[in-house]
Write an enzyme that holds these catalytic residues in place. Structure first.
Site, mmCIF file in Angstrom:
data_model
loop_
_atom_site.group_PDB
_atom_site.id
_atom_site.type_symbol
_atom_site.label_atom_id
_atom_site.label_comp_id
_atom_site.label_asym_id
_atom_site.label_seq_id
_atom_site.Cartn_x
_atom_site.Cartn_y
_atom_site.Cartn_z
ATOM 1 C CE LYS A 186 -1.634 2.892 1.957
ATOM 2 N NZ LYS A 186 -1.343 4.294 1.617
ATOM 3 C CD GLU A 264 13.272 0.333 9.550
ATOM 4 O OE1 GLU A 264 13.754 1.211 10.308
ATOM 5 O OE2 GLU A 264 13.779 -0.775 9.388
ATOM 6 C CB CYS A 298 13.083 8.630 9.104
ATOM 7 S SG CYS A 298 13.622 7.347 7.992
#
Ligand code: ADP
Length: 491
Positions: A186, A264, A298
């Site tokens: 997705k 994550e 990130c």
């Protein structure tokens, strides 16, 4: 729609607006679509199938039907197909990069770099597919023998973010496929085009139907689909890259079916410049770590701690370097920083800067939206930052570097570790004793020493604390998709 994407591509058939289930391009069962926006100019560049929970069930069923055959062919056969896919991705690198820049905004050179990085996981795990080996522990019961097998987990799900529309998918799908798992992906609602182009190349490589399925959906349907994917007892593993907040939701939604999880999540990377650092190298590393992808990664440096003795020298050089960053449409040559993904991202950047300035931070450079308008923002440096400012404890996800002076190693390690996050960290020093001690003391999954760039396919990527669970990449990333089975045989 003004831009005709097909005209920009060498191979226009890589532009897809339908979802991909069981080897077929499909519309949503409702017939609905949702718009994809180019963040550089606010143009609607595509209308993609807006799937719902019932459609997601079909994707799960397709992955489940494909699993028995896919796990039964040899690792060598899977490796051959994956290798073909890898080759096709590299052959179509330019088109994949254009699609990514149009939907995500990052400069074309960064997009091309991500396509190569993303493909590296497919190459690496294709090679690893042949090396999945169990063990035979020495017996301690004379009449019995023991065997430990490694077997694929089963049907897997990947929910991925918009900041790396290609690599966050390949980093999950490659080890899953190599292990013999099938998968439903997705992609983020902002960036499905990169995912769909990867699927088109997977078909051409001969990856069988149902092994890889892509369910596209807008933000609302993504939530509904997420619930279905988490609730399904058929799905045995969920891998998610995104915010810690959504990670917590998915974790709780997966609890009833006790799925294996790979998460994550957010980061808040400290970047420390000690007094013995090579300042030029630290500046180069800070630029790469902070401003890549407009600060929307990130592992971006989010807090730059600089020793008082080298503070002014670092700030001066860093500021000069930051002023050479060229902001613009990622499709234009020479641009090194694209727009932010959306207005909410821009507002967060503005909020962090306004909060810091109101509490005494000093603006060194930038600090305002770019004259280009839209979601373009000037690369910014703030000095005199203190730990009561939002930016020192919230992930900014934008091109803002806050600089915080420090005096001792203990003090800076404590500041660095004072976070709910524990993904990436960086520090610059030439002292081998300090390098060992600080690398050991930092409570992070990854530590860059004299390096502002960390990730590649052979090393484990992942975090501790609320930055997540598990690792991606490397031999450890493969283990996430394998179950151990112990077999005890009486002779
Ligand atoms: P970001 O803050 O970077 O946009 P998110 O964590 O919100 O990241 O989103 C990452 C991915 O998670 C996207 O694919 C998004 O559609 C999906 N997502 C967001 N919220 C949910 C949810 N409640 N359930 C399932 N998926 C979600």
């Amino acid at each position: 729609m003004t831009t005709d994407i097909r005209k920009l591509l060498k191979d226009p058939s890589l532009f897809k607006e339908e979802a991909f289930i069981n080897g077929k391009w499909v519309k949503s069962s409702s017939g609905k679509t949702f718009p994809i926006n180019n963040p550089a100019n606010n143009e609607i560049i595509a209308q993609v199938a807006n799937l719902d929970a019932a459609d997601a069930d079909k994707a799960i069923a397709a992955a489940n039907a494909a699993f028995p055959k896919w796990k039964s062919i040899t690792g060598k056969e899977r490796a051959g197909l994956m290798r073909k896919w890898f080759d096709l991705i590299l052959q179509n690198k330019d088109d994949l990069a254009i699609l990514m820049t149009l939907e995500q905004g990052k400069p074309l050179t960064e997009s091309a770099g991500e396509v190569v990085y993303g493909a590296s996981f497919i190459e690496w795990y294709a090679e690893e597919a042949k090396r999945v080996s169990g063990t035979i522990p020495t017996t301690i019961w004379g009449d019995k023998r023991f065997m430990v097998l490694k077997q694929p987990v089963g049907v897997c799900v990947a929910i991925t973010p918009w900041n790396f529309p290609n690599a966050m998918i390949t980093r999950k799908i490659a080890p899953a496929m190599a292990a013999g798992c099938t998968i439903v992906i997705k992609p983020a609602e902002q960036t499905p085009l990169s995912a769909l182009a990867l699927a088109e190349l997977a078909i051409r490589a001969g990856i069988p139907e149902g092994v890889m399925n892509i369910v596209t959906a807008d933000a609302d349907q993504s939530i509904a689909i997420g619930k279905t994917l988490c609730a399904s007892p058929v799905v045995r593993h969920l891998s998610f890259t995104g915010s810690t907040e959504v990670g917590r939701i998915l974790m709780s939604q997966c609890a009833p079916t006790v799925k294996k999880l790979g998460l994550e999540l957010g980061g808040h990377a400290p970047f420390i410049v000690f007094e013995d650092a090579d300042i030029d190298a630290a500046v180069t590393g800070a630029i790469a770590s902070k401003y890549r992808n407009s600060g929307q990664t990130c592992v971006c440096a989010n807090r730059i701690y600089v020793h008082k003795k080298v503070h002014d020298a670092f700030v001066e050089k860093f500021s000069k370097a930051v002023q050479t960053i060229k902001v613009g449409n990622g499709m234009d040559a020479g641009v090194s920083q694209g727009p932010l993904i959306d207005h909410a991202a821009l507002e967060k950047v503005e909020r962090h800067i306004a909060d810091a300035l109101s509490k005494g931070a000093k603006l060194v450079t930038g600090g305002k939206p770019s004259p280009l308008g839209g979601t373009f923002y000037e690369p910014t440096i703030l000095a005199n930052v203190t730990s009561n400012m939002l930016i020192t404890y919230e992930e900014t996800f934008g091109p803002v570097a806050p600089i915080i002076p420090f005096e001792s190693d203990d003090e800076v390690v404590e500041l660095a570790n004072n976070s709910q996050y524990g993904l990436a960290s960086y520090f610059y020093s030439r002292d081998i004793g300090r390098i060992w001690k600080v690398a050991e003391a930092l409570e992070y999954g990854m530590v860059g020493v004299n390096s502002g760039i960390l990730a590649n396919e052979v090393v484990p990527f992942g975090g501790v604390k609320q930055s997540g669970l598990g690792r991606e990449g490397s031999v450890f990333g493969m283990d996430e998709y394998l179950e151990l089975k112990y077999v005890c045989i009486t002779l």
